[in-house]
Design a protein around this motif. Structure first.
Motif, PDB file in Angstrom:
ATOM      1  N   GLU A   1      15.276  17.022  -3.455  1.00  0.00           N
ATOM      2  CA  GLU A   1      15.764  18.376  -3.190  1.00  0.00           C
ATOM      3  C   GLU A   1      14.593  19.346  -3.034  1.00  0.00           C
ATOM      4  O   GLU A   1      14.635  20.259  -2.199  1.00  0.00           O
TER       5      GLU A   1
ATOM      6  N   ARG B   1      13.137  19.016   0.404  1.00  0.00           N
ATOM      7  CA  ARG B   1      13.996  19.621   1.430  1.00  0.00           C
ATOM      8  C   ARG B   1      13.725  21.114   1.569  1.00  0.00           C
ATOM      9  O   ARG B   1      13.825  21.678   2.670  1.00  0.00           O
TER      10      ARG B   1
ATOM     11  N   GLY C   1      15.151  14.275   1.646  1.00  0.00           N
ATOM     12  CA  GLY C   1      14.329  15.479   1.635  1.00  0.00           C
ATOM     13  C   GLY C   1      13.270  15.469   2.719  1.00  0.00           C
ATOM     14  O   GLY C   1      12.980  16.500   3.341  1.00  0.00           O
TER      15      GLY C   1
END
Length: 418
Positions: A192, A195, A221
């Motif tokens: 995450e 990303r 990501g």
């Protein structure tokens, strides 16, 4: 004391010796880097150094690793750093028996400090609680560019807390989290971060018990990341399926900057190599390090990795041309520079010196500049120079041209090369 670099590691200085060094450095304007690792400097020695740093505005790099500073040492350092009065840029505090209470102090220090650019807190004893404190620090810090937290005791809770901090951080570029226990949940949090984060350039999560499940999350990501160049996943229980997920995520991201993926404990297949070649056609800067190719004999593996420089030199010698002439023949306009993408295509398509994609990637690593261009002059500068007698003609054995008619004394010639 007139040198810029002073190395007194492992000298048994103790608090008294450290105080003597500190007093001598108060008004010193020469020393930029001071190494004092493994000297048992203790709290008293730490205090002497901190007092010196409040007066000395020339020292930039300080290594006081492996001095068993503990909580008292962390407290002294933390109070000093919060003042933001020092010229110190790089601080090494590895192996100092810092525990979670020290992490809380460092959270306070680096939430306020914006001067330190490189911090090494590896080989300490931070656990998940320490990860929570350091995660809060990362969310607030606006100075750190490189952070080493390897060889600590972060597990899922600490990993998630660190990643939560990274989501808000905009300055950190290099992060070493190797030899911890992130697991797949930590990898999910890291995916995450990748990303959303566009400042991280280098991440090392080697030996973190991340399997294919965690690699899948990291890959998700990477499909959106536009900054990361180096990802190290060595010594994680990842199979070829996980490795394939990684490289395909780079293929799906046309804005990926990825240059290096380390999965050097993973055994891959010829099919994986073919997929990788396809990815490298789109991202020619990518270099993936894996263990070996299943089913390849040692001879075939050696052939795959034959030095491409030697192949080109051999071709040039056989046809009585220069290596530079060979490279220039790849470029329609005959110039000494090409884009990395155009060079990749030209080398794959040419049939004078047949090469596999691995060898082309090795060439690009030798010749490519940070601008995304391949410079054929780099071959000349990186090659062997045939140097004649002192004061005579200096002839480059590869291009036969750039310095052919120049005459130098030996010292002047060496200076010109530098």
């Amino acid at each position: 004391m007139e040198e810029s670099y002073v190395n007194l590691n492992h000298h048994g200085l103790g608090p008294s010796g450290t105080k003597a060094i500190a007093i001598a450095l108060v008004s010193n304007t020469s020393v930029v880097t001071l190494e004092l690792a493994d000297n048992c400097i203790m709290e008293e020695g730490t205090l002497s150094l901190v007092q010196m740093l409040q007066e000395n505005y020339y020292l930039q790099d300080l290594n006081i690793s492996n001095n068993d500073l503990g909580l008292k040492g962390a407290s002294t350092i933390s109070e000093f750093l919060q003042r933001n009065t020092s010229s110190l840029l790089n601080l090494q505090l590895s192996g100092n028996n810092f525990k979670d209470e020290s992490a809380e102090l460092f959270c306070q220090a680096f939430s306020a400090n914006y001067r330190i650019k490189t911090l090494d807190l590896s080989h300490n004893e931070f656990s998940d609680k320490g990860g929570e404190h350091l995660g809060q620090m990362l969310a607030l810090n606006i100075g750190l560019q490189s952070l080493d937290l390897s060889w600590n005791q972060f597990h899922t809770q600490g990993a998630v807390a660190l990643c939560n901090g990274l989501r808000a951080n905009v300055t950190l570029q290099k992060l070493d989290l190797s030899m911890n226990g992130f697991g797949n949940e930590g990898a999910t949090a890291l995916g995450e971060v990748l990303r959303l984060n566009n400042s991280l350039v280098h991440i090392d999560v080697s030996s973190n018990d991340i399997s294919n499940e965690g690699v899948l999350k990291i890959s998700k990501g990477l499909e959106f990341n536009e900054s990361l160049k180096v990802l190290k996943l060595f010594l994680n229980p990842v199979s070829m399926d996980g490795a394939t997920l990684l490289i395909l995520s780079i293929k799906r991201n046309p804005k990926s900057k990825m240059e290096e993926i380390d999965i050097s404990n993973v055994l891959v297949s010829e099919q994986f190599v073919k997929i990788l070649d396809g990815v490298c056609a789109i991202h020619p800067q990518l270099d993936v390090t894996y263990k070996a190719v299943q089913g390849f004999s040692a001879k075939k593996e050696l052939l795959l990795r034959t030095n491409p420089m030697k192949l080109i030199q051999s071709y040039a010698d056989q046809h009585q041309i220069t290596v530079i002439d060979f490279f220039k023949s790849l470029n329609p306009n005959g110039r000494m520079m090409m884009s990395v993408g155009d060079f990749w295509k030209a080398m794959i398509q040419q049939d004078k010196v047949p090469m596999n994609p691995y060898q082309v990637r090795e060439l690009i690593k030798k010749l490519a500049e940070k601008t995304g261009m391949v410079n054929f002059r780099c071959w000349c500068l990186g090659g062997t120079l045939r140097i004649m007698k002192p004061g005579g003609i200096k002839n480059c054995g590869l291009c036969y041209g750039s310095i052919k008619t120049a005459k130098f004394s030996p010292d002047a010639f060496n200076a010109s090369l530098a």
